[in-house]
Design an enzyme around this catalytic site. Structure first.
Site, PDB file in Angstrom:
ATOM      1  N   THR A 281       0.792  -1.215   0.087  1.00 13.64           N
ATOM      2  CA  THR A 281      -0.137  -0.004   0.102  1.00 13.64           C
ATOM      3  C   THR A 281       0.978   1.313   0.080  1.00 13.64           C
ATOM      4  O   THR A 281       2.173   1.298  -0.168  1.00 13.64           O
ATOM      5  CB  THR A 281      -1.120  -0.016   1.213  1.00 13.64           C
ATOM      6  OG1 THR A 281      -1.976   1.119   1.050  1.00 13.64           O
ATOM      7  CG2 THR A 281      -0.292   0.143   2.523  1.00 13.64           C
ATOM      8  N   LYS A 285       3.229   1.341  -3.889  1.00 17.03           N
ATOM      9  CA  LYS A 285       2.664   0.283  -5.134  1.00 17.03           C
ATOM     10  C   LYS A 285       3.630   0.380  -6.175  1.00 17.03           C
ATOM     11  O   LYS A 285       3.424  -0.463  -7.012  1.00 17.03           O
ATOM     12  CB  LYS A 285       1.388   0.820  -5.252  1.00 17.03           C
ATOM     13  CG  LYS A 285       0.369   0.404  -4.179  1.00 17.03           C
ATOM     14  CD  LYS A 285      -0.990   0.756  -4.612  1.00 17.03           C
ATOM     15  CE  LYS A 285      -1.796   0.346  -3.186  1.00 17.03           C
ATOM     16  NZ  LYS A 285      -3.548   0.648  -3.645  1.00 17.03           N
ATOM     17  N   ASP A 321      -6.750  -4.115  -7.265  1.00 17.47           N
ATOM     18  CA  ASP A 321      -7.555  -2.901  -7.131  1.00 17.47           C
ATOM     19  C   ASP A 321      -8.566  -2.772  -8.275  1.00 17.47           C
ATOM     20  O   ASP A 321      -9.574  -2.526  -8.033  1.00 17.47           O
ATOM     21  CB  ASP A 321      -6.622  -1.496  -7.076  1.00 17.47           C
ATOM     22  CG  ASP A 321      -5.844  -1.418  -5.504  1.00 17.47           C
ATOM     23  OD1 ASP A 321      -6.449  -2.177  -4.576  1.00 17.47           O
ATOM     24  OD2 ASP A 321      -4.806  -0.777  -5.489  1.00 17.47           O
ATOM     25  N   ALA A 346      -4.494  11.284 -10.566  1.00 14.95           N
ATOM     26  CA  ALA A 346      -3.676  10.565 -11.570  1.00 14.95           C
ATOM     27  C   ALA A 346      -2.813   9.499 -10.884  1.00 14.95           C
ATOM     28  O   ALA A 346      -1.582   9.310 -11.321  1.00 14.95           O
ATOM     29  CB  ALA A 346      -2.965  11.552 -12.537  1.00 14.95           C
ATOM     30  N   ASN A 368      -6.756  16.298 -12.925  1.00  8.94           N
ATOM     31  CA  ASN A 368      -5.991  16.279 -11.996  1.00  8.94           C
ATOM     32  C   ASN A 368      -5.221  17.524 -11.512  1.00  8.94           C
ATOM     33  O   ASN A 368      -5.296  18.427 -12.549  1.00  8.94           O
ATOM     34  CB  ASN A 368      -4.870  15.155 -12.007  1.00  8.94           C
ATOM     35  CG  ASN A 368      -3.926  15.015 -10.975  1.00  8.94           C
ATOM     36  OD1 ASN A 368      -4.582  14.461  -9.844  1.00  8.94           O
ATOM     37  ND2 ASN A 368      -2.651  14.860 -10.977  1.00  8.94           N
ATOM     38  N   THR A 370      -2.303  18.386 -10.517  1.00  7.00           N
ATOM     39  CA  THR A 370      -1.184  18.257 -11.383  1.00  7.00           C
ATOM     40  C   THR A 370      -1.383  18.000 -12.640  1.00  7.00           C
ATOM     41  O   THR A 370      -1.509  16.664 -13.147  1.00  7.00           O
ATOM     42  CB  THR A 370      -0.065  17.576 -11.026  1.00  7.00           C
ATOM     43  OG1 THR A 370       0.039  17.923  -9.442  1.00  7.00           O
ATOM     44  CG2 THR A 370       1.341  17.773 -11.593  1.00  7.00           C
ATOM     45  N   TYR A 432     -13.496   5.292   1.618  1.00  7.78           N
ATOM     46  CA  TYR A 432     -14.304   4.523   2.287  1.00  7.78           C
ATOM     47  C   TYR A 432     -14.508   4.848   3.849  1.00  7.78           C
ATOM     48  O   TYR A 432     -15.561   4.623   4.434  1.00  7.78           O
ATOM     49  CB  TYR A 432     -14.182   3.064   2.275  1.00  7.78           C
ATOM     50  CG  TYR A 432     -12.810   2.750   2.642  1.00  7.78           C
ATOM     51  CD1 TYR A 432     -11.608   2.768   1.960  1.00  7.78           C
ATOM     52  CD2 TYR A 432     -12.288   2.754   3.915  1.00  7.78           C
ATOM     53  CE1 TYR A 432     -10.312   2.574   2.241  1.00  7.78           C
ATOM     54  CE2 TYR A 432     -11.352   2.363   4.823  1.00  7.78           C
ATOM     55  CZ  TYR A 432     -10.145   2.253   3.602  1.00  7.78           C
ATOM     56  OH  TYR A 432      -8.885   2.218   4.002  1.00  7.78           O
ATOM     57  N   GLY A 453     -15.872   3.931  -1.322  1.00  9.76           N
ATOM     58  CA  GLY A 453     -14.790   3.026  -2.025  1.00  9.76           C
ATOM     59  C   GLY A 453     -14.823   1.471  -0.905  1.00  9.76           C
ATOM     60  O   GLY A 453     -13.894   0.674  -1.334  1.00  9.76           O
TER      61      GLY A 453
HETATM   62  P1  NAP Z   1      -1.679   8.750  -4.906  1.00  9.81           P
HETATM   63  O1  NAP Z   1      -0.961   7.644  -5.868  1.00  9.81           O
HETATM   64  O2  NAP Z   1      -0.603   9.461  -3.954  1.00  9.81           O
HETATM   65  O3  NAP Z   1      -2.329   9.730  -5.621  1.00  9.81           O
HETATM   66  C1  NAP Z   1      -3.250  10.688  -4.945  1.00  9.81           C
HETATM   67  C2  NAP Z   1      -3.729  11.620  -6.133  1.00  9.81           C
HETATM   68  O4  NAP Z   1      -4.558  12.148  -5.327  1.00  9.81           O
HETATM   69  C3  NAP Z   1      -3.004  12.292  -7.078  1.00  9.81           C
HETATM   70  O5  NAP Z   1      -3.586  12.446  -8.189  1.00  9.81           O
HETATM   71  C4  NAP Z   1      -2.888  13.707  -6.404  1.00  9.81           C
HETATM   72  O6  NAP Z   1      -2.621  14.854  -7.189  1.00  9.81           O
HETATM   73  C5  NAP Z   1      -4.248  13.684  -5.944  1.00  9.81           C
HETATM   74  N1  NAP Z   1      -4.239  14.369  -4.674  1.00  9.81           N
HETATM   75  C6  NAP Z   1      -3.640  14.435  -3.517  1.00  9.81           C
HETATM   76  N2  NAP Z   1      -3.966  15.510  -2.362  1.00  9.81           N
HETATM   77  C7  NAP Z   1      -4.612  16.193  -3.334  1.00  9.81           C
HETATM   78  C8  NAP Z   1      -5.243  17.486  -2.865  1.00  9.81           C
HETATM   79  N3  NAP Z   1      -5.187  17.836  -1.449  1.00  9.81           N
HETATM   80  N4  NAP Z   1      -6.052  18.155  -3.689  1.00  9.81           N
HETATM   81  C9  NAP Z   1      -6.196  17.629  -5.005  1.00  9.81           C
HETATM   82  N5  NAP Z   1      -5.603  16.796  -5.209  1.00  9.81           N
HETATM   83  C10 NAP Z   1      -4.939  15.717  -4.519  1.00  9.81           C
HETATM   84  O7  NAP Z   1      -2.714   7.734  -4.027  1.00  9.81           O
HETATM   85  P2  NAP Z   1      -3.617   6.717  -4.628  1.00  9.81           P
HETATM   86  O8  NAP Z   1      -2.918   5.357  -4.176  1.00  9.81           O
HETATM   87  O9  NAP Z   1      -4.034   6.924  -5.852  1.00  9.81           O
HETATM   88  O10 NAP Z   1      -4.713   6.873  -3.443  1.00  9.81           O
HETATM   89  C11 NAP Z   1      -5.833   7.817  -3.594  1.00  9.81           C
HETATM   90  C12 NAP Z   1      -6.874   7.583  -2.533  1.00  9.81           C
HETATM   91  O11 NAP Z   1      -7.584   6.299  -2.882  1.00  9.81           O
HETATM   92  C13 NAP Z   1      -6.535   7.386  -1.108  1.00  9.81           C
HETATM   93  O12 NAP Z   1      -7.351   7.997  -0.425  1.00  9.81           O
HETATM   94  C14 NAP Z   1      -6.652   5.629  -1.098  1.00  9.81           C
HETATM   95  O13 NAP Z   1      -6.767   5.478   0.562  1.00  9.81           O
HETATM   96  C15 NAP Z   1      -7.661   5.580  -1.864  1.00  9.81           C
HETATM   97  N6  NAP Z   1      -7.716   4.055  -2.241  1.00  9.81           N
HETATM   98  C16 NAP Z   1      -8.701   3.319  -1.950  1.00  9.81           C
HETATM   99  C17 NAP Z   1      -8.737   2.032  -2.475  1.00  9.81           C
HETATM  100  C18 NAP Z   1     -10.116   1.360  -2.042  1.00  9.81           C
HETATM  101  O14 NAP Z   1      -9.872  -0.021  -2.298  1.00  9.81           O
HETATM  102  N7  NAP Z   1     -11.207   1.858  -1.674  1.00  9.81           N
HETATM  103  C19 NAP Z   1      -7.495   1.549  -3.120  1.00  9.81           C
HETATM  104  C20 NAP Z   1      -6.887   2.337  -3.425  1.00  9.81           C
HETATM  105  C21 NAP Z   1      -6.568   3.442  -2.825  1.00  9.81           C
HETATM  106  P3  NAP Z   1      -1.216  15.541  -7.727  1.00  9.81           P
HETATM  107  O15 NAP Z   1      -0.859  14.547  -8.751  1.00  9.81           O
HETATM  108  O16 NAP Z   1      -1.494  16.638  -7.891  1.00  9.81           O
HETATM  109  O17 NAP Z   1      -0.381  15.125  -6.649  1.00  9.81           O
END
Ligand code: NAP
Length: 487
Positions: A281, A285, A321, A346, A368, A370, A432, A453
């Site tokens: 996680t 990843k 996922d 993204a 996104n 960015t 979630y 989620g």
């Molecule tokens: P990640 O790879 O770090 O990506 C985060 C994304 O969110 C990036 O696009 C980032 O934008 C954007 N972001 C972060 N903070 C932001 C803010 N303050 N304002 C606007 N955009 C923001 O993380 P991830 O693995 O994709 O996880 C994202 C979310 O999904 C988490 O909350 C995680 O817990 C959840 N998740 C849930 C499941 C599930 O099974 N339900 C599975 C996986 C993940 P930038 O590119 O601009 O930084």
């Protein structure tokens, strides 16, 4: 692996009753911590016919125990214990009594004990401690606080060095991070593993209860877990352990909180402790990918690994996922083929959602914070990218928040203007916790069909469970465990 139940009752009667229950419930040995009683009892007759091996321990306060009396009384008490069926006497490493033990307790087996409640030293120091102890004792025992996954590897290396020696030993990793050493005690060559009779009666941090140890059996069953940077909020252990329990399957899911510089130690740890696999996680990843032996087509497509399967000594990466997203859509009864989907974000979650949606035949647009990252992901997927401020003007059948905004610990803000929502749309949030974010509330106001989620999380876990065990888990049990862990 033999299981020894440590008894920490305040009275002799309670200790006796606990020893009988431990025996009835399958314990191989019991250790009675007499130092946990207000004073050492004067009569031990009730223990004569317990029927399993017993260890007597009267640990002085200076050595982390509760005994505050003098050495003479301690010696006399332990001799009485030896006469009342306590075939094993536990004495502290370095104590005078340990050096004299073979003379003082000629018919007992002696356990020499070393405890470090703060840290795990280098493996050569552990080997030196256990080797020194075995000069004076029949069983050399050393318990160390496990603070990092590196400590787990150090303990496994020490055990490997000792495997060439003849003596009997017990190696324990204390604390929550050391739990796996108790379940996989066989792999560390330990003569037995300590457990408590029931939850709340732990004699040392990280001890599991006897019923759990009995269910896990020799070798611990299917050993799995999750690797991540900070796992305080991870709910995966609750879901997987509930599934193992509900199925009556021997297996356990551990948390491996890992620093970036420790990632390359995961393979030797997985092999040393016999892991069947593990989840990955935030934030590893993607970083884990070059460290694996192979990636399957899903991991290649998503370009992120959330599940590793250990097969023939090889670490194989996949991604479940995307399956979690597909199941969420399927359970919501939404038709995706040929529909227009907007993903906000993204990162890893967006990649999994995009892969699932493309796989079922949707047109995917990415937006996104960015913009460059959205553009890159869109190019890779053969989709479109749109600036965040322009996205609400588009007409989308499906909108998914793939950012952490709205999640506990993050600002409860909208990742996009609410003008993007309309009636009949399918709107999903990968978040979630909490179950209803501002994003979903705004979508509902406009008459959209919404899902959080939760299903994604439960079904990515279920798929990983299936890959590790070969059987499909009860997803309702996993969901209940997830909800219970959030309250
Ligand atoms: P990640 O790879 O770090 O990506 C985060 C994304 O969110 C990036 O696009 C980032 O934008 C954007 N972001 C972060 N903070 C932001 C803010 N303050 N304002 C606007 N955009 C923001 O993380 P991830 O693995 O994709 O996880 C994202 C979310 O999904 C988490 O909350 C995680 O817990 C959840 N998740 C849930 C499941 C599930 O099974 N339900 C599975 C996986 C993940 P930038 O590119 O601009 O930084």
């Amino acid at each position: 692996m033999r299981t020894c139940v440590s008894i920490i009752e305040p009275s002799l009667a309670a200790a006796l009753s606990a020893a009988k229950r431990a025996k009835d419930q399958g314990a191989d040995l019991v250790e009675v911590r007499f130092d946990m009683m207000s004073s050492p009892p004067s009569d031990l007759r009730g223990f004569d016919d317990i029927g399993i091996e017993m260890i007597a321990t009267l640990r002085p306060a200076l050595q982390g125990g509760g005994y505050t009396g003098n050495e003479q009384t301690r010696r006399a008490f332990l001799r009485m214990a030896a006469e009342h069926g306590f075939g094993l006497i536990d004495l502290e490493d370095g104590s005078v009594l340990l050096r004299e033990a073979r003379k003082v307790f000629p018919r007992s087996r002696i356990i020499a004990s070393h405890h470090d409640y703060e840290s795990t030293p280098p493996s050569r120091e552990i080997v030196a401690t256990l080797t020194r102890e075995s000069e004076w004792a029949d069983v050399a025992k050393a318990a160390y606080k496990v603070n990092t996954v590196t400590d787990l590897l150090v303990l496994a290396e020490a055990a490997k060095s000792l495997s060439a020696t003849k003596g009997s030993h017990v190696i324990v990793g204390m604390g929550a991070a050391g739990e796996i050493t108790r379940v996989c005690a066989d792999r560390l060559g330990s003569e037995f593993s300590y457990a408590c009779l029931e939850k709340g009666k732990e004699a040392a941090p990280g001890q599991l209860d006897l019923a759990t140890m009995m269910r896990l059996g020799r070798g611990g069953g299917t050993i799995t877990g999750v690797v991540g940077g900070s796992l305080r909020h991870s709910r995966s252990a609750a879901m997987h352990n509930a599934a193992f329990e509900a199925l009556g399957l021997p297996g356990r899911y551990f948390k491996f909180e890992t620093r970036k510089d420790e990632l390359n130690k995961l393979k030797p740890i997985a092999l040393a402790y016999g892991l069947r696999g593990f989840n990955v996680t935030i934030p590893y990843k993607e970083e884990i990918m070059p460290l694996l032996d192979s990636l399957d087509a899903v991991a290649e497509r998503v370009k992120a690994v959330n599940t590793v399967v250990v097969e023939d000594g090889m670490l194989r990466g996949t991604n479940t996922d995307a399956f979690g997203v597909e199941k969420t859509i399927e359970l919501a009864g939404v038709e995706v083929r040929g529909k227009k989907a907007l993903l906000i974000g993204a990162g890893g979650a967006a990649r999994a959602c995009a892969s699932a949606l493309k796989g079922i035949g949707a047109d995917v647009t990415i937006t996104n914070r960015t913009a460059g990252k959205a553009k890159r992901l869109a190019e890779e997927l053969g989709g479109e990218a749109v600036p965040l401020r322009d996205a609400p003007k588009g007409e989308y059948d499906i909108v998914i928040n793939c950012t952490p905004l709205g999640m506990v610990g993050f600002p409860d803000e909208m990742p996009i203007a609410p003008e993007v929502f309309r009636e009949g749309q399918f709107v999903m949030d990968v978040v979630y916790n909490p179950p209803r974010t501002k994003f979903l509330a705004e979508a509902e106001k406009k008459g959209a069909v919404t899902r959080n989620g939760e299903d994604m999380l439960v079904f990515q876990a279920a798929k990983a469970f299936e890959l590790w065990t070969g059987g499909w888990p009860p997803t309702d049990v996993m969901k209940e465990a997830l909800r219970g862990s959030l309250t």
